[in-house]
Design a protein around this motif. Structure first.
Motif, short mmCIF file in Angstrom:
data_model
loop_
_atom_site.label_atom_id
_atom_site.label_comp_id
_atom_site.label_asym_id
_atom_site.label_seq_id
_atom_site.Cartn_x
_atom_site.Cartn_y
_atom_site.Cartn_z
N ASN A 144 10.40 3.18 3.38
CA ASN A 144 9.95 1.88 2.88
C ASN A 144 11.06 1.04 2.26
OD1 ASN A 144 6.87 1.53 3.07
ND2 ASN A 144 7.19 3.69 2.56
N PHE A 145 12.08 1.67 1.70
CA PHE A 145 13.12 0.94 0.99
C PHE A 145 14.52 1.16 1.54
CE2 PHE A 145 9.75 1.79 -2.11
CZ PHE A 145 9.40 0.48 -2.40
N GLY A 146 14.66 2.05 2.48
CA GLY A 146 15.97 2.35 3.04
C GLY A 146 16.50 3.69 2.54
N ILE A 147 17.33 4.29 3.34
CA ILE A 147 17.84 5.62 3.04
C ILE A 147 18.64 5.65 1.75
CG2 ILE A 147 19.95 5.46 4.40
CD1 ILE A 147 18.46 8.49 5.17
N HIS A 148 19.33 4.56 1.43
CA HIS A 148 20.14 4.53 0.20
C HIS A 148 19.26 4.66 -1.05
CE1 HIS A 148 18.92 0.40 1.01
NE2 HIS A 148 19.08 0.15 -0.27
N VAL A 149 18.07 4.11 -1.01
CA VAL A 149 17.15 4.24 -2.15
C VAL A 149 16.54 5.64 -2.16
CG1 VAL A 149 15.07 3.34 -3.26
CG2 VAL A 149 16.64 1.76 -2.11
N ILE A 184 0.84 -1.21 0.00
CA ILE A 184 0.00 0.00 0.00
C ILE A 184 0.87 1.25 0.00
CG2 ILE A 184 -1.63 1.35 1.40
CD1 ILE A 184 -2.88 -0.96 -0.23
N ASN A 185 1.95 1.24 0.76
CA ASN A 185 2.85 2.39 0.78
C ASN A 185 3.51 2.61 -0.58
OD1 ASN A 185 2.27 3.03 3.43
ND2 ASN A 185 3.94 1.81 4.24
N ILE A 186 3.88 1.53 -1.24
CA ILE A 186 4.45 1.64 -2.59
C ILE A 186 3.42 2.26 -3.53
CG2 ILE A 186 5.25 0.33 -4.61
CD1 ILE A 186 6.43 -1.70 -2.53
N CYS A 187 2.18 1.79 -3.45
CA CYS A 187 1.11 2.33 -4.29
C CYS A 187 0.88 3.81 -4.01
CB CYS A 187 -0.18 1.55 -4.07
SG CYS A 187 -0.11 -0.16 -4.64
N ALA A 188 0.94 4.20 -2.75
CA ALA A 188 0.77 5.61 -2.38
C ALA A 188 1.90 6.47 -2.96
CB ALA A 188 0.71 5.76 -0.86
N LEU A 205 5.75 21.99 -4.36
CA LEU A 205 6.32 20.79 -4.99
C LEU A 205 7.63 20.38 -4.33
CD1 LEU A 205 5.56 21.46 -8.75
CD2 LEU A 205 4.58 19.68 -7.32
N ARG A 206 8.41 21.35 -3.90
CA ARG A 206 9.67 21.02 -3.20
C ARG A 206 9.38 20.26 -1.91
NH1 ARG A 206 11.82 26.74 -4.54
NH2 ARG A 206 13.02 26.30 -6.41
N TYR A 207 8.40 20.76 -1.14
CA TYR A 207 8.01 20.06 0.09
C TYR A 207 7.46 18.68 -0.24
CZ TYR A 207 8.45 23.90 3.44
OH TYR A 207 8.93 24.88 4.27
N PHE A 208 6.62 18.60 -1.26
CA PHE A 208 5.99 17.34 -1.63
C PHE A 208 7.05 16.32 -2.04
CE2 PHE A 208 2.62 15.26 -4.57
CZ PHE A 208 2.21 14.41 -3.56
N LYS A 209 8.03 16.75 -2.80
CA LYS A 209 9.11 15.83 -3.21
C LYS A 209 9.88 15.34 -1.99
CE LYS A 209 12.95 15.15 -6.34
NZ LYS A 209 13.98 14.73 -5.40
N LYS A 210 10.11 16.22 -1.02
CA LYS A 210 10.78 15.79 0.21
C LYS A 210 9.98 14.72 0.93
CE LYS A 210 13.29 20.04 1.26
NZ LYS A 210 13.39 21.21 2.14
N MET A 211 8.66 14.88 0.97
CA MET A 211 7.81 13.91 1.66
C MET A 211 7.75 12.59 0.89
SD MET A 211 7.06 15.42 4.41
CE MET A 211 8.66 16.20 4.23
N ILE A 212 7.75 12.66 -0.43
CA ILE A 212 7.77 11.44 -1.24
C ILE A 212 9.09 10.72 -1.02
CG2 ILE A 212 7.78 10.51 -3.59
CD1 ILE A 212 5.94 12.94 -4.37
N THR A 213 10.20 11.47 -1.05
CA THR A 213 11.52 10.89 -0.83
C THR A 213 11.62 10.27 0.56
OG1 THR A 213 12.51 12.48 -2.33
CG2 THR A 213 14.01 11.39 -0.80
N LYS A 214 11.05 10.92 1.56
CA LYS A 214 11.05 10.37 2.92
C LYS A 214 10.27 9.06 2.95
CE LYS A 214 9.78 11.35 7.71
NZ LYS A 214 9.52 9.95 7.96
#
Length: 135
Positions: free
Chosen positions: A126-131, A67-71, A112-121
């Motif tokens: 979900n996949f680790g900081i390296h990803v 579900i997190n991947i889908c989000a 969009l800058r904030y949104f990208k930060k939240m997507i990256t977080k």
């Protein structure tokens, strides 16, 4: 690909918990920036990409992780639509003023800058900081 009507699809997204997971990403942002992203989210149809990911995920994989991947996919779709409208100068999206037209380019780009930060977080969570750093 079969296109579902938006209400039927939204009901399925809510049942699966996808809407809640996507809201978690968006609501991690400051209120002013949330408003800009939620405006776009409120009037674009969901994509079937997320449902396809969910359907193709092996049964032994965590439902919560799926579900997190889908989000994340849905969040990237929203982000891409807003960026596309700015680059193309589109002033209307699905019969409504495009986000940058309603809120202004500066405010929209800031959101969009904030949104990208939240997507990256969310990717990092979900996949680790390296990803997440690749994003």
């Amino acid at each position: 690909m079969v296109i579902m009507n938006n209400k039927k699809q939204l009901d399925l997204f809510r049942k699966l918990g996808l809407e809640e997971a996507l809201s978690h990403i968006i609501k991690s942002m400051p209120l002013k920036q949330q408003e800009v992203v939620l405006y776009t989210h409120s009037h674009i149809p969901f994509r079937q990409n997320s449902l396809l990911i969910y359907a193709l995920t092996p049964k032994n994989y965590s439902d919560n992780k799926t579900i997190n991947i889908c989000a994340i996919v849905e969040a990237l779709w929203i982000w891409a639509i807003i960026i596309d409208d700015i680059f193309d100068g589109d002033t209307v999206r699905y019969g409504k003023p495009s986000t940058w037209k309603k809120y202004g380019k500066k405010s929209t780009i800031n959101s969009l800058r904030y949104f990208k930060k939240m997507i990256t977080k969310s990717v990092s969570d979900n996949f680790g900081i390296h990803v997440g750093k690749i994003c």
